[in-house]
Design a protein around this motif. Structure first.
Motif, short mmCIF file in Angstrom:
data_model
loop_
_atom_site.label_atom_id
_atom_site.label_comp_id
_atom_site.label_asym_id
_atom_site.label_seq_id
_atom_site.Cartn_x
_atom_site.Cartn_y
_atom_site.Cartn_z
N TRP A 28 0.82 -1.21 0.00
CA TRP A 28 0.00 0.00 0.00
C TRP A 28 0.85 1.26 0.00
O TRP A 28 0.46 2.27 -0.56
CB TRP A 28 -0.90 -0.01 1.25
N PHE A 61 9.71 -14.81 3.94
CA PHE A 61 8.76 -13.79 4.40
C PHE A 61 7.46 -13.95 3.64
O PHE A 61 7.47 -14.09 2.41
CB PHE A 61 9.33 -12.38 4.17
N SER A 67 -0.74 -4.19 3.31
CA SER A 67 -1.36 -2.97 3.85
C SER A 67 -0.81 -2.60 5.23
O SER A 67 -1.23 -1.60 5.81
CB SER A 67 -2.89 -3.14 3.93
N ASN A 68 0.12 -3.40 5.73
CA ASN A 68 0.71 -3.08 7.04
C ASN A 68 2.23 -3.18 6.97
O ASN A 68 2.88 -3.46 7.95
CB ASN A 68 0.16 -4.06 8.09
N LEU A 83 0.47 -15.83 -1.41
CA LEU A 83 -0.57 -16.83 -1.67
C LEU A 83 -1.55 -16.29 -2.70
O LEU A 83 -1.94 -15.12 -2.65
CB LEU A 83 -1.30 -17.20 -0.37
N ASP A 106 -10.13 -9.27 3.61
CA ASP A 106 -11.02 -9.13 4.78
C ASP A 106 -12.40 -8.63 4.35
O ASP A 106 -13.42 -9.09 4.86
CB ASP A 106 -10.41 -8.12 5.78
N ILE A 127 -11.12 -3.08 6.96
CA ILE A 127 -9.68 -3.39 7.03
C ILE A 127 -9.21 -3.87 5.66
O ILE A 127 -9.75 -4.85 5.12
CB ILE A 127 -9.40 -4.44 8.13
N GLY A 132 -4.74 -13.80 5.82
CA GLY A 132 -3.41 -14.18 6.35
C GLY A 132 -2.83 -13.06 7.20
O GLY A 132 -2.33 -13.29 8.31
N ARG A 136 -2.10 -12.88 11.38
CA ARG A 136 -0.78 -12.57 11.95
C ARG A 136 -0.83 -11.31 12.81
O ARG A 136 -0.16 -11.20 13.83
CB ARG A 136 0.25 -12.43 10.81
N ALA A 139 -5.78 -8.39 13.49
CA ALA A 139 -6.41 -7.16 13.00
C ALA A 139 -7.78 -6.97 13.65
O ALA A 139 -8.49 -7.94 13.94
CB ALA A 139 -6.56 -7.22 11.48
N CYS A 141 -10.99 -3.63 14.75
CA CYS A 141 -11.39 -2.24 14.90
C CYS A 141 -12.76 -2.18 15.57
O CYS A 141 -13.48 -3.18 15.59
CB CYS A 141 -11.43 -1.50 13.56
N LYS A 296 4.85 -3.22 10.06
CA LYS A 296 6.02 -4.11 10.09
C LYS A 296 7.05 -3.58 9.10
O LYS A 296 6.74 -3.41 7.91
CB LYS A 296 5.63 -5.53 9.65
C1 LIG Z 1 -6.14 2.49 5.15
C2 LIG Z 1 -5.77 1.42 6.15
C3 LIG Z 1 -6.59 1.18 7.24
C4 LIG Z 1 -6.27 0.18 8.16
N1 LIG Z 1 -7.10 -0.03 9.22
C5 LIG Z 1 -6.83 -1.03 10.09
C6 LIG Z 1 -7.70 -1.30 11.21
O1 LIG Z 1 -8.72 -0.66 11.40
N2 LIG Z 1 -7.38 -2.31 12.02
C7 LIG Z 1 -6.25 -3.07 11.86
O2 LIG Z 1 -6.02 -3.99 12.63
N3 LIG Z 1 -5.41 -2.83 10.83
C8 LIG Z 1 -5.66 -1.83 9.95
N4 LIG Z 1 -4.80 -1.59 8.91
C9 LIG Z 1 -3.55 -2.38 8.81
C10 LIG Z 1 -3.67 -3.65 7.94
O3 LIG Z 1 -4.73 -3.55 7.01
C11 LIG Z 1 -3.86 -4.90 8.81
O4 LIG Z 1 -2.77 -5.09 9.69
C12 LIG Z 1 -4.00 -6.15 7.95
O5 LIG Z 1 -4.41 -7.22 8.77
C13 LIG Z 1 -2.72 -6.54 7.23
O6 LIG Z 1 -3.04 -7.57 6.33
P1 LIG Z 1 -2.20 -7.76 4.99
O7 LIG Z 1 -2.75 -8.93 4.27
O8 LIG Z 1 -2.14 -6.50 4.23
O9 LIG Z 1 -0.78 -8.14 5.59
P2 LIG Z 1 0.65 -7.58 5.17
O10 LIG Z 1 0.70 -6.12 5.40
O11 LIG Z 1 1.02 -8.07 3.83
O12 LIG Z 1 1.55 -8.32 6.26
C14 LIG Z 1 1.41 -8.02 7.64
C15 LIG Z 1 2.05 -9.15 8.44
O13 LIG Z 1 1.28 -10.34 8.25
C16 LIG Z 1 2.12 -11.40 7.81
N5 LIG Z 1 1.33 -12.28 6.94
C17 LIG Z 1 0.58 -11.95 5.87
N6 LIG Z 1 -0.02 -13.05 5.36
C18 LIG Z 1 0.39 -14.09 6.11
C19 LIG Z 1 0.13 -15.51 6.08
N7 LIG Z 1 -0.68 -16.06 5.16
N8 LIG Z 1 0.72 -16.30 7.01
C20 LIG Z 1 1.55 -15.76 7.94
N9 LIG Z 1 1.83 -14.44 8.02
C21 LIG Z 1 1.25 -13.61 7.12
C22 LIG Z 1 3.27 -10.71 7.09
O14 LIG Z 1 4.40 -11.55 7.03
C23 LIG Z 1 3.46 -9.49 7.98
O15 LIG Z 1 4.21 -9.85 9.12
C24 LIG Z 1 -5.09 -0.59 7.98
C25 LIG Z 1 -4.27 -0.36 6.87
C26 LIG Z 1 -4.60 0.62 5.96
C27 LIG Z 1 -3.71 0.86 4.78
#
Ligand SMILES: Cc1cc2nc3c(=O)[nH]c(=O)nc-3n(C[C@H](O)[C@H](O)[C@H](O)COP(=O)(O)OP(=O)(O)OC[C@H]3O[C@@H](n4cnc5c(N)ncnc54)[C@H](O)[C@@H]3O)c2cc1C
Length: 301
Positions: A28, A61, A67-68, A83, A106, A127, A132, A136, A139, A141, A296
């Motif tokens: 993101w 990794f 998004s995080n 994946l 999500d 979110i 996945g 981890r 997540a 809200c 992260k």
């Molecule tokens: C606009 C915006 C709003 C947001 N609002 C919220 C909110 O309200 N609440 C909230 O909690 N978060 C929020 N977030 C943060 C983010 O969306 C969450 O943390 C989300 O759960 C991350 O998921 P991801 O798939 O993008 O993981 P990534 O960002 O790709 O990875 C995050 C972590 O998860 C691990 N991971 C990913 N997939 C797997 C898997 N299959 N197995 C093992 N580990 C894995 C990665 O290795 C890394 O450590 C927001 C982000 C944005 C950009």
């Protein structure tokens, strides 16, 4: 010492192994260097085989929806795993359970649950990550987090073994999962409760409106930069420290939600990291609180 591998080291793999893959487009924040190797497993068996065959010291990794994540400019050493569609299942079981693949977004889970009249999962509509990443990050809200609605997960461990693990064994806490770092989540079973689909869709609509008003959701951001410390809101501490709107290079602390960093003008990962570090320092000086990263940071500077 860093272990180097080549796609030809894994002749039985059916998915794709791609060397030197740029990662910025997968996140993101739209920053960061390449992965030494990106692995897109064909399916769960392919992923398990790769994990069983890879050298033990090879760094792995897992990338979700990015998004995080702040991927540093030097990229990620070793193998990045993403994946794909084979991890995209969504299925109702016993009326109030939903089995979902780790690559599902999500928001898709929230919509699916609403359609089938399963309540308790509407918070996921706000979110922008994948399941996945939600597993981890724990997540959540508006008072609900992943651990509250999770029943169990399926993981592939660091040796390629498939395990089914109950939520109680994952040692969840605020935005943290205590499961071993090398576990890859491939599937989850969520438990909701019977609810009126119309009411769930209305809740989701309210969540969307609330987000539009309070967060820069159309910008290149990573969501909350720092976790909320006990008894504080990070954004309030950042505001008190005078860091709302602070800039480093092309990176800025959002004026709309000052715990969100934005890649405003072709920021580098380093601009973003330095910005957050300077905010962390100012908050420590003004309030004495040590802010902990929620985003992260991964990879080489
Ligand atoms: C606009 C915006 C709003 C947001 N609002 C919220 C909110 O309200 N609440 C909230 O909690 N978060 C929020 N977030 C943060 C983010 O969306 C969450 O943390 C989300 O759960 C991350 O998921 P991801 O798939 O993008 O993981 P990534 O960002 O790709 O990875 C995050 C972590 O998860 C691990 N991971 C990913 N997939 C797997 C898997 N299959 N197995 C093992 N580990 C894995 C990665 O290795 C890394 O450590 C927001 C982000 C944005 C950009």
């Amino acid at each position: 010492m860093l272990v180097l591998v080549k796609p030809e080291d894994f002749p039985e793999i059916r998915g794709k192994l791609i060397e030197q893959t740029p990662l910025a487009a997968y996140t993101w924040l739209r920053v960061g260097g390449p992965a030494d190797m990106l692995f897109l497993p064909k399916d769960e068996a392919d992923l398990a085989m790769f994990m069983a065959q890879k050298p033990a010291e090879l760094p792995v990794f897992v990338l979700g929806a990015g998004s995080n994540l702040l991927v540093r400019d030097g990229g990620i050493a070793g193998v990045v795993i993403r994946l794909g569609p084979a991890f995209g299942a969504l299925q109702v079981e016993d009326e109030v359970f939903i089995r979902v693949g780790a690559a599902v977004f999500d928001k898709m889970l929230a919509k699916f649950a609403a359609k089938f009249g399963i309540g308790g999962l509407s918070f996921y509509s706000g979110i922008p990550g994948s399941i996945g990443g939600a597993l981890r990050m724990n997540a959540g809200c508006y008072g609900t987090e992943t651990a509250d609605v999770l029943h169990s997960v399926v993981v592939i461990d660091g040796f390629g073994r498939r395990r089914i693990v109950a939520v109680d064994e994952l040692n969840y806490s605020y935005r943290n999962c205590g499961a071993p770092k090398d576990w890859i989540f491939v599937e989850a079973l969520f438990k909701g409760q019977k609810a009126d689909p119309e009411e769930i869709f209305q809740q989701m609509q309210l969540i969307q409106e609330r987000r539009e008003q309070s967060q820069p959701i159309r910008e290149k951001t990573g969501g909350s930069t720092f976790k909320n410390p006990p008894d504080h809101k990070s954004w309030e501490l950042i505001d008190q420290a005078g860091a709302r709107g602070r800039k480093v290079g092309g990176a800025i602390m959002s004026k709309q939600h000052c715990n969100f960093m934005i890649n405003a003008e072709n920021a580098s990962a380093d601009d973003l990291e330095q910005l957050a570090l300077s905010v962390q320092k100012s908050v420590k000086e003004t309030s004495g609180v040590d802010l902990q990263w929620e985003i992260k940071r991964v990879g080489r500077s």
